[in-house]
Design an enzyme around this catalytic site. Structure first.
Site, short mmCIF file in Angstrom:
data_model
loop_
_atom_site.label_atom_id
_atom_site.label_comp_id
_atom_site.label_asym_id
_atom_site.label_seq_id
_atom_site.Cartn_x
_atom_site.Cartn_y
_atom_site.Cartn_z
N HIS A 259 -1.10 4.71 7.09
CA HIS A 259 -0.43 5.34 5.94
C HIS A 259 -0.27 6.83 6.15
CE1 HIS A 259 -2.87 1.86 4.62
NE2 HIS A 259 -1.71 1.51 4.14
N SER B 223 0.80 -1.23 0.00
CA SER B 223 0.00 0.00 0.00
C SER B 223 0.83 1.27 0.00
CB SER B 223 -0.89 0.04 1.24
OG SER B 223 -0.09 0.03 2.39
N ASP C 143 -4.22 7.88 7.93
CA ASP C 143 -5.29 7.03 8.50
C ASP C 143 -4.79 6.19 9.68
OD1 ASP C 143 -3.69 5.20 7.23
OD2 ASP C 143 -5.16 4.58 5.75
#
Ligand SMILES: *[C@@H]1O[C@H](CO)[C@@H](O)[C@H](O)[C@H]1NC(C)=O
Ligand SMILES: *[C@@H]1O[C@H](CO)[C@@H](O)[C@H](O)[C@H]1NC(C)=O
Ligand SMILES: *[C@@H]1O[C@H](CO)[C@@H](O)[C@H](O)[C@H]1NC(C)=O
Ligand SMILES: *[C@@H]1O[C@H](CO)[C@@H](O)[C@H](O)[C@H]1NC(C)=O
Length: 379
Positions: A346, A42, A343
């Site tokens: 990240h 990610s 978040d």
């Protein structure tokens, strides 16, 4: 250590909603980079998981507030752009399109990174003493995609070698999720440490394959100081002040991440010796992140919010695994550009931009193997 109940919730919620992520020519310099190929998770996924996930899965990253700074959701696990976007931009290249977006241009590279991806195959992880919530997109699969793509785009191995000669390949960040999933499965730091050699060897083996295909400019990033992330700070909150270091991060977890990085760097040194014609660099995500934390005010970040999620709700770190970013009932901070964490897992676009500059234009790319067009990335 953390309350186990919190861990369980994190597993369940992450599996249901989140994007848990936790992805030249001889000697560098000179030759322009015509394309970037990226493998990872990610940290670099520019839309693969969002394309791959069936309706109902990973809905949060497909919707605002993910992408709010960009203007729309893109499948990136942030409010906007990632380090890979700034890197591409600074090299004078367009943003990397995700491999699974079959209709887009791959003229300047392909992004094979998938949020949630692990380095090891699920079957090899921790001797199968726990199961991975979602890790079908391991490094092995991404490498297969890479090879398939090259074979279908170029006619001969020689053409592939020529293309890779003028390309930059990123192998990682990857491996962070192998550890995340083990921690989520209640494994202790010392148990998870036993995974490091296999994770590192998996990354090195993949890097060798890429080099054997003809890559001559390769970057292998290490892990972040995960003890500084709101998710871990919340899940593993400790009552005793001695569990925290001078940057208010969890000592044990940062020492763990540093051990991974030390082994990875040692293995990269081995690769550099085996492939003297290639420029192979380690990207130091660990120390660049600590540097960012230390110079947070100078870089424009709110000094009181460096360990808090911009998007989320509750607790000391504005992070609650039951109410993660994007779930109804969570809020977004007024100005993501003054937050480091987007978040809780990240980073924000602002933090990724600062990291990208620190690493790719600074001393955290070891050695410096990149050339940038004049004035790019200086602002
Ligand atoms: C790909 O492009 C074709 C032609 O422009 C279009 O018909 C098709 O819907 C596109 N597919 C996707 C998945 O966007
Ligand atoms: C996996 O099993 C092998 C052999 O039984 C053992 O040496 C190794 O420590 C185990 N690894 C983990 C991560 O449990
Ligand atoms: C973690 O441990 C707790 C209690 O020790 C247990 O309730 C929970 O199910 C465990 N979580 C996982 C994912 O095994
Ligand atoms: C790495 O490659 C070597 C040589 O092919 C192999 O023996 C080893 O099992 C591989 N290790 C991992 C972790 O993939």
């Amino acid at each position: 250590m953390a309350s186990s109940a919190a861990f369980l919730l994190l597993v369940v919620v992450a599996a249901l909603h989140a994007c848990l992520c936790h992805g030249q020519d001889g000697g560098g310099g000179g030759a322009a980079v015509a394309a970037i190929y990226s493998l990872g998770d990610s940290i670099t996924d520019t839309g693969n998981l969002a394309k791959e996930a069936p309706p109902g899965a990973f809905e949060t990253i497909k919707h605002l507030p993910y992408g709010v700074t960009f203007g729309r959701p893109t499948g990136r696990c942030s409010d906007g752009l990632l380090m890979i976007d700034f890197l591409a931009q600074d090299m004078g290249l367009p943003f990397l399109n995700p491999y699974l977006a079959k209709n887009m241009s791959f003229d300047h590279g392909v992004n094979f990174a998938v949020a949630g991806a692990t380095a090891m195959d699920p079957a090899d992880q921790f001797n199968r003493t726990f199961s991975m919530p979602f890790s079908a997109n391991s490094l092995k699969l991404q490498l297969r995609w890479f090879k398939d793509f090259m074979k279908s785009t170029y006619n001969t191995d020689q053409e592939i070698r020529e293309r890779l000669r003028s390309s930059l390949i990123l192998v990682g960040e990857i491996g962070g999720n192998d550890y995340n999933f083990a921690f989520l499965a209640n494994k202790s730091v010392s148990e998870v440490e036993t995974m490091i050699p296999a994770v590192v060897q998996t990354i090195i083996n993949a890097t060798k394959e890429v080099l054997d295909m003809g890559a001559r400019r390769v970057i292998v990033p290490g892990n972040f100081p995960i003890g500084c992330l709101p998710s871990y700070l919340t899940a593993m909150a400790a009552p005793e002040p001695s569990a925290y270091d001078s940057t208010s991060c969890l000592k044990d977890l940062n020492i763990f991440a540093a051990k991974h990085n030390t082994q990875l760097q040692r293995a990269i040194a081995g690769l550099q010796a085996s492939y003297p014609d290639a420029a192979i660099a380690y990207a130091d995500y660990f120390n660049s992140f600590l540097s960012l934390l230390k110079s947070a005010p100078a870089l424009g970040f709110d000094v009181g919010s460096t360990h808090k999620a911009c998007c989320g709700t509750g607790g000391r770190y504005n992070y609650d695994e039951r109410l993660m970013c994007g779930i109804e009932g969570t809020a977004v901070c007024a100005d993501p550009s003054v937050y480091v964490s987007w978040d809780g897992i990240h980073m924000t676009q602002a933090a990724y931009k600062a990291m990208s500059r620190l690493i790719y234009h600074g001393r955290y790319l070891q050695p410096q193997i990149l050339d940038f067009p004049e004035n790019n990335g200086q602002t």
